[in-house]
Design a protein around this motif. Sequence first.
Motif, mmCIF file in Angstrom:
data_model
loop_
_atom_site.group_PDB
_atom_site.id
_atom_site.type_symbol
_atom_site.label_atom_id
_atom_site.label_comp_id
_atom_site.label_asym_id
_atom_site.label_seq_id
_atom_site.Cartn_x
_atom_site.Cartn_y
_atom_site.Cartn_z
ATOM 1 N N LYS A 217 7.313 10.708 -13.483
ATOM 2 C CA LYS A 217 7.843 9.645 -12.641
ATOM 3 C C LYS A 217 6.911 9.482 -11.430
ATOM 4 O O LYS A 217 6.466 10.475 -10.862
ATOM 5 N N THR A 218 6.605 8.256 -11.071
ATOM 6 C CA THR A 218 5.731 8.049 -9.914
ATOM 7 C C THR A 218 6.394 7.133 -8.890
ATOM 8 O O THR A 218 7.291 6.360 -9.212
ATOM 9 N N ILE A 219 5.933 7.255 -7.643
ATOM 10 C CA ILE A 219 6.375 6.398 -6.535
ATOM 11 C C ILE A 219 5.147 5.613 -6.107
ATOM 12 O O ILE A 219 4.182 6.191 -5.597
ATOM 13 N N GLU A 220 5.160 4.305 -6.364
ATOM 14 C CA GLU A 220 3.960 3.500 -6.137
ATOM 15 C C GLU A 220 4.217 2.285 -5.262
ATOM 16 O O GLU A 220 4.456 1.196 -5.760
ATOM 17 N N PRO A 221 4.170 2.466 -3.950
ATOM 18 C CA PRO A 221 4.341 1.309 -3.077
ATOM 19 C C PRO A 221 3.062 0.475 -2.973
ATOM 20 O O PRO A 221 1.964 1.029 -2.872
ATOM 21 N N TRP A 222 3.226 -0.829 -3.027
ATOM 22 C CA TRP A 222 2.113 -1.760 -2.819
ATOM 23 C C TRP A 222 2.299 -2.345 -1.434
ATOM 24 O O TRP A 222 3.274 -3.069 -1.185
ATOM 25 N N LEU A 223 1.409 -1.999 -0.514
ATOM 26 C CA LEU A 223 1.481 -2.505 0.854
ATOM 27 C C LEU A 223 0.913 -3.924 0.874
ATOM 28 O O LEU A 223 -0.217 -4.137 0.436
ATOM 29 N N LEU A 224 1.717 -4.865 1.361
ATOM 30 C CA LEU A 224 1.358 -6.275 1.244
ATOM 31 C C LEU A 224 0.477 -6.716 2.410
ATOM 32 O O LEU A 224 0.896 -7.453 3.303
ATOM 33 N N HIS A 225 -0.742 -6.246 2.370
ATOM 34 C CA HIS A 225 -1.707 -6.490 3.440
ATOM 35 C C HIS A 225 -3.094 -6.190 2.872
ATOM 36 O O HIS A 225 -3.219 -5.330 2.005
ATOM 37 N N GLU A 226 -4.098 -6.907 3.356
ATOM 38 C CA GLU A 226 -5.470 -6.619 2.919
ATOM 39 C C GLU A 226 -6.075 -5.532 3.803
ATOM 40 O O GLU A 226 -6.203 -5.727 5.003
ATOM 41 N N PHE A 227 -6.424 -4.408 3.196
ATOM 42 C CA PHE A 227 -7.045 -3.327 3.960
ATOM 43 C C PHE A 227 -8.514 -3.208 3.567
ATOM 44 O O PHE A 227 -8.884 -3.533 2.447
#
Length: 147
Positions: free
Chosen positions: A75-85
């Motif tokens: 199981k994984t926790i994969e947040p996608w941060l909605l910003h260009e880094f």
Amino acid sequence: PLETWHIGGPVVKGFGRGSKVLGIPTANLSTKGYSALLSEHPSGVYFGWARLSTHGVYKMVMSIGWNPYFNNTEKTIEPWLLHEFDGDFYGEELRLVIVGYIRPEANFTSLESLIAKIHEDRSIAERALDIPLYLKYKDDPYLKGSS
Ligand code: FMN
């Protein structure tokens, strides 16, 4: 009031498919120490706010689960941060306040349809997080604290 929950920890490496194969760079978190919390929440797609220690607070949309399309065994926790880094932030402290649920995990017959669905999740999250009900959690004390 809304039932929100939070998790945090250093950003770890995923399987490396996120940015390269999907064009969707996620900032994965370790599931260590979160097994009880994760079993309380169904696998699927969530949204909320993310704080990166050295950067700031951003909208995020996140997958928690086994990624059926890729047949993961963990199981994984994969947040996608909605910003260009610029560049990555492995090892940086990341804190998440999870405020809403979008859908259960799904399987897809093509990579294109998985990617299209994730972009749909993104626009749902972007819009929902502007609603005062969800926007106010941008100031959640958990995102500011250091313990
Ligand atoms: N994977 C699935 O198999 N089914 C899904 O329904 C699904 N939904 C996702 C929704 C969001 C918002 C995100 C960010 C990811 C989702 N994924 C889903 C996970 C991707 O398959 C995953 O990010 C990809 O395998 C990259 O993993 P990696 O960072 O470990 O390389």
